[in-house]
Structures are given as structure tokens and as C-alpha cells.
Design an enzyme around this catalytic site. Structure first.
Site, mmCIF file in Angstrom:
data_model
loop_
_atom_site.group_PDB
_atom_site.id
_atom_site.type_symbol
_atom_site.label_atom_id
_atom_site.label_comp_id
_atom_site.label_asym_id
_atom_site.label_seq_id
_atom_site.Cartn_x
_atom_site.Cartn_y
_atom_site.Cartn_z
ATOM 1 N N TYR A 269 0.793 -1.185 -0.105
ATOM 2 C CA TYR A 269 0.061 -0.177 -0.248
ATOM 3 C C TYR A 269 0.997 1.161 0.120
ATOM 4 O O TYR A 269 1.861 1.310 0.798
ATOM 5 C CB TYR A 269 -0.937 -0.068 1.256
ATOM 6 C CG TYR A 269 -1.792 1.190 1.211
ATOM 7 C CD1 TYR A 269 -2.934 1.262 0.555
ATOM 8 C CD2 TYR A 269 -1.514 2.175 2.466
ATOM 9 C CE1 TYR A 269 -3.958 2.379 0.421
ATOM 10 C CE2 TYR A 269 -2.467 3.311 2.230
ATOM 11 C CZ TYR A 269 -3.687 3.180 1.617
ATOM 12 O OH TYR A 269 -4.467 4.541 1.666
ATOM 13 N N ASP B 270 9.390 2.225 -0.368
ATOM 14 C CA ASP B 270 8.395 2.982 0.383
ATOM 15 C C ASP B 270 8.523 2.640 1.873
ATOM 16 O O ASP B 270 8.272 1.490 2.333
ATOM 17 C CB ASP B 270 7.118 2.674 -0.175
ATOM 18 C CG ASP B 270 5.926 3.451 0.762
ATOM 19 O OD1 ASP B 270 6.249 4.044 1.798
ATOM 20 O OD2 ASP B 270 4.765 3.258 0.466
ATOM 21 N N LYS C 32 5.001 9.073 8.924
ATOM 22 C CA LYS C 32 4.888 8.546 10.185
ATOM 23 C C LYS C 32 5.752 9.079 11.220
ATOM 24 O O LYS C 32 5.843 10.283 11.681
ATOM 25 C CB LYS C 32 4.804 7.151 10.161
ATOM 26 C CG LYS C 32 3.456 6.596 9.208
ATOM 27 C CD LYS C 32 2.934 5.275 9.388
ATOM 28 C CE LYS C 32 1.986 4.736 8.354
ATOM 29 N NZ LYS C 32 0.524 5.202 8.653
HETATM 30 N N1 HOZ Z 1 -3.841 3.209 5.957
HETATM 31 C C1 HOZ Z 1 -3.205 3.239 7.354
HETATM 32 C C2 HOZ Z 1 -2.555 2.244 7.908
HETATM 33 N N2 HOZ Z 1 -2.074 1.338 7.001
HETATM 34 C C3 HOZ Z 1 -4.562 3.646 8.125
HETATM 35 C C4 HOZ Z 1 -4.483 5.139 8.687
HETATM 36 C C5 HOZ Z 1 -5.725 5.570 9.390
HETATM 37 O O1 HOZ Z 1 -6.794 5.089 9.489
HETATM 38 O O2 HOZ Z 1 -5.553 6.318 10.337
#
Ligand code: HOZ
Length: 428
Positions: free
Chosen positions: A144, A238, A266
Site C-alpha cells: 500500500y 516506500d 509517520k
Molecule cells: N492506511 C493506514 C494504515 N496502514 C490507516 C490510517 C488510518 O486509518 O488512520
């Protein structure tokens, strides 16, 4: 456990916000029940609006390596905020944070800050395309890279959670340049190169954290590097999730393979919205205003966010031993859970990289997205709900990673294992 206030809050939120949430996974849809609404966080703990307390293994999906409401980060944020929240003009903080990052990563001579991981990856892909003059990209099933159009193809995280790894609203024309390969399967990448001589970049999470935790094999990474070199293609790591999590240098601290570009997010924002992408000078200089590839943002390099990131990264650099401590705790956690699960006849696949951990309700090792999808998501949902009931907050999807912070003590881990034991006994 009472969550009446959360139930009411969720009903209200759904009237005004699609699904009641600003990011799909948060809605707890794949695990059932109501998402608890958060009042505050303190160290390893979360508190909901019904005054329930949880040991938090999500830590805002990764950023909070020093835990919630960390005093030093708050100090940096408040001191900086007093001088103004945003200028849309350069500040010294951006250069300072850029120096810290370039100093750590051999492959990064220059870095540009943006506001999220999605933005970082979207920009890095444009840069790779602009630099190479090619259009095609290779991504891996289950990885992702945020929700930009060309990357929302067989994607992990929320896309996997809801069984729509690709999305309506993304014109086929936008994804026709996205070639798909299988994680940890070099033959599938070779096929992509056979089908196109126009591949600008191969992008992957070198430690996938969005189909659950699935690290890339070293041999696979090496072969990927060679294929990219042979074909004049850029390799992008990534590390939005693994950066400053798997080790001080992210996945790059654990492999000899060097990418051409890296994306971060992050932890580099310490809990504030920050993303970044960086790489060799010759590539980064293609970016506007030095070069022709356009990329911009009013809030990019925001001083408050830079201050939070700087405070976090400096402390991590000063205390690199943190990673060993966190890794040992993470191993203890998932090791203890596996042992307890097996005693109840439940198969659990576990893995740890630094302060990141993962566990799959799966009989077999998980090496790629197909393997991950064979996990028992119903059992995961039962486990998740029962752990929440007992005051332990794990990510609300089988296809996400877990995170330990410096405040997650051995005692809290013992407590979690005890609760997991009880739960496995009930759900088996
Ligand atoms: N895509 C995020 C974790 N892999 C989720 C982010 C969120 O919902 O805060």
C-alpha cells in the site's frame, strides 16, 4: 465494558462524515462492533470517551515511537507553535530535519517534505517518471502506497480490508501504466520487464506493513536491484511505515540493498502530518524549481510538524539502543501470543522487525498477498473484539502491522499475553 458514549458518537459522526470516519479502516467494519472514540492518549495507553483504558499497539498506525503525548515532542510543538503556525516560506527547521535525514541515509543527498505518506509516494513516482522519461511503474500486490490513482491497484491496508484492492473513480487510463508483480517473487517482476521497456520505477515496501507484516527476502531485494540496474529503472523503497521503525535506518538498516529513492512519513512527523521523499542529488535536482518536475504544497515543511519530527529523530539518533529494546519486547509479545495460541490449537504466524510486529491467523508462512488473504479473518475479528473488551487495542484489521512504543513496558506485554491466553481459550 461500557462504550455507550462511543456508540452515540459513532451514530452522530455517520450523519456528517461518510462512514463516520476520515480513513476507512478506523470504522472497525472488518472486525465488527463500534469503533471506540478516543478522548486522550498517555504513553502506551489510549483512553476512550467512556473512560475505558487500553494498551495501545496501534500508536496512530506507527508515528508515536515515544508513545502518546510524549512530553519532549509536546514541548517542541508548543514552543514552535507560539511563534506562528504556518508561513508558507522557508524556515531553519526544514534544513535541520533534512540534514538529520540525509546524514542517516547514504542514498539520500536531498529530501523534500510534504504532508503525508500518500503525497510523498505520489511525488516520488512523478519524479521517477520525469527523471527517466518513462511512464510505466511496477508495484506489488498487497503493498500500500497511499491512495493516489496510479497506486490504488491491488493495494493493501484499508483497500485489502474491505476486499476492494482497487477503487472505482480511478480511470483505467490512469492505471494502465501500473504493472503488478507478486511480493517476494522475482519471476513475476521479470515478466513485467519482459512486457515493457518503459519502466520508470519499481516501488515496494521493503518491509510490507499493509498486508499485515511481511518482510521482503534479502535475495529478492538483491535480484530486484539487479533487474532495475539492468533496465535503467529506479528502485523506490516506500519506508513510510518502516522508516525509523524497523531500525534507525528503517529497512535500509537491515538490508545491503540500496534504493534510488526513499519515501518516509509517520515517525518523521512525531505524530504531526509529515511525509518526505529523498534520494541522490542528480535525481532530486529534477524537482522544481531546480528542474522541470513540478511538486508543491502550502503546508509542506510546516514548522510545527518539522519541530515534532526533529525532536523525535534527534532523540532516536542519540539513543539507537532503543531499537533493540523495542524489538525484544515485540518478540516477547508475539512469541508469547503464538505459544498461547498453539496451546489452544490455533495456528499463528508471527514476525517482528524492530518495533513493528505482525501476526496472522494462518496455518502457513505468509510471503505475499495471496498467502495473507488466506488468513482466518473471522477468527481475527473475534480475537480483536475480545481483546478490546479486555483493554487491549490492536489494529482493527488482519492486514495491518502492530507497533510497540518506548512506554510499552515488559509488564504491559506480560499483561497482554495473559489476556490473549484467556481469549484464545474462548475463541478456539
Ligand atoms: N492506511 C493506514 C494504515 N496502514 C490507516 C490510517 C488510518 O486509518 O488512520
Amino acid at each position: 465494558m461500557k462504550i455507550q458514549n462511543s456508540i452515540k458518537a459513532f451514530e452522530e459522526a455517520q450523519k456528517y462524515i461518510p462512514g463516520g470516519v476520515d480513513s476507512p479502516v478506523r470504522a472497525f467494519k472488518s472486525v465488527g462492533g463500534t469503533p471506540v472514540f478516543i478522548e486522550k492518549g498517555e504513553g502506551a495507553y489510549l483512553y476512550d470517551i467512556d473512560s475505558n483504558r487500553y494498551i495501545d499497539y496501534v500508536q496512530s498506525w506507527g508515528p508515536l515511537i515515544f508513545g502518546h503525548a510524549d512530553e519532549k515532542t509536546l514541548e517542541a510543538v508548543t514552543e514552535t507553535a507560539k511563534k506562528g503556525l504556518s508561513f508558507g516560506a522557508p524556515t531553519l527547521l526544514e534544513t535541520e530535519l533534512a540534514k538529520e535525514i540525509t546524514d542517516l541515509f547514504d542514498t539520500v543527498d536531498k529530501v523534500r517534505f510534504v504532508n503525508s505518506g500518500t503525497e510523498a509516494v505520489m511525488s516520488a513516482i512523478r519524479l521517477a517518471r520525469g527523471y527517466t522519461g518513462r511512464d510505466d511503474i511496477v508495484k506489488f500486490e498487497g503493498c500500500y502506497h497511499g491512495h493516489s490513482d496510479s497506486l490504488l491497484v491491488q493495494a493493501g491496508s484499508g483497500a485489502a480490508t474491505f476486499g476492494n484492492p482497487s477503487s472505482p473513480g480511478v480511470p483505467a487510463d490512469f492505471t494502465k501504466h501500473t504493472l503488478l508483480a507478486r511480493y517476494n517473487d522475482i519471476e513475476s517482476v521479470k515478466k513485467c520487464f519482459e512486457s515493457s521497456s518503459e519502466i520508470a520505477c519499481v516501488i515496494l515496501e521493503p518491509i510490507a506493513g499493509n498486508m499485515g507484516l511481511v518482510p521482503a527476502d534479502e535475495e529478492f531485494l538483491k535480484e530486484l536491484r539487479s533487474l532495475c540496474d539492468e533496465n535503467g529503472t529506479l528502485l523506490i523503497f516506500d519506508e513510510v511505515m518502516s522508516g525509523f521503525r524497523a531500525s534507525l535506518k528503517g529497512a535500509q538498516g537491515l538490508t545491503d540493498v540500496k534504493p534510488d529513492l526513499v519515501t518516509l512519513g509517520k515517525v518523521i512527523g512525531g505524530g504531526m502530518p509529515v511525509g518526505a521523499f529523498g534520494g541522490r542529488e542528480e535525481i532530486m535536482n529534477s524537482l522544481s524549481p531546480e528542474g522541470p518536475v513540478y511538486q508543491a504544497g502550502t503546508l509542506s515543511g510546516n514548522p510545527v510538524a518539522m519541530a515534532a519530527g526533529l525532536s523525535t529523530i534527534k532523540r532516536l539518533k542519540e539513543n539507537p539502543d532503543i531499537y533493540e529494546v523495542l524489538e525484544n519486547r515485540a518478540k516477547k509479545l508475539v512469541g508469547g501470543m503464538k505459544e498461547a495460541a498453539e496451546k489452544c490449537g490455533i495456528a499463528l504466524q508471527i514476525d517482528v522487525r524492530g518495533s513493528m510486529f505482525g501476526f496472522f491467523f494462518n496455518e502457513n508462512p505468509v510471503k505475499n498477498f495471496d498467502d495473507a488473504l488466506k488468513s482466518d479473518t473471522e477468527l481475527f475479528a473475534k480475537f480483536h473484539a475480545a481483546m478490546i473488551e479486555r483493554g487491549v487495542y490492536f489494529a482493527c484489521s488482519q492486514f495491518e502491522a502492530g507497533f510497540i512504543c518506548t512506554e510499552t513496558t515488559d509488564e504491559l506485554i506480560d499483561e497482554t499475553i495473559e489476556k490473549a491466553k484467556e481469549v484464545f481459550g474462548i475463541i478456539k
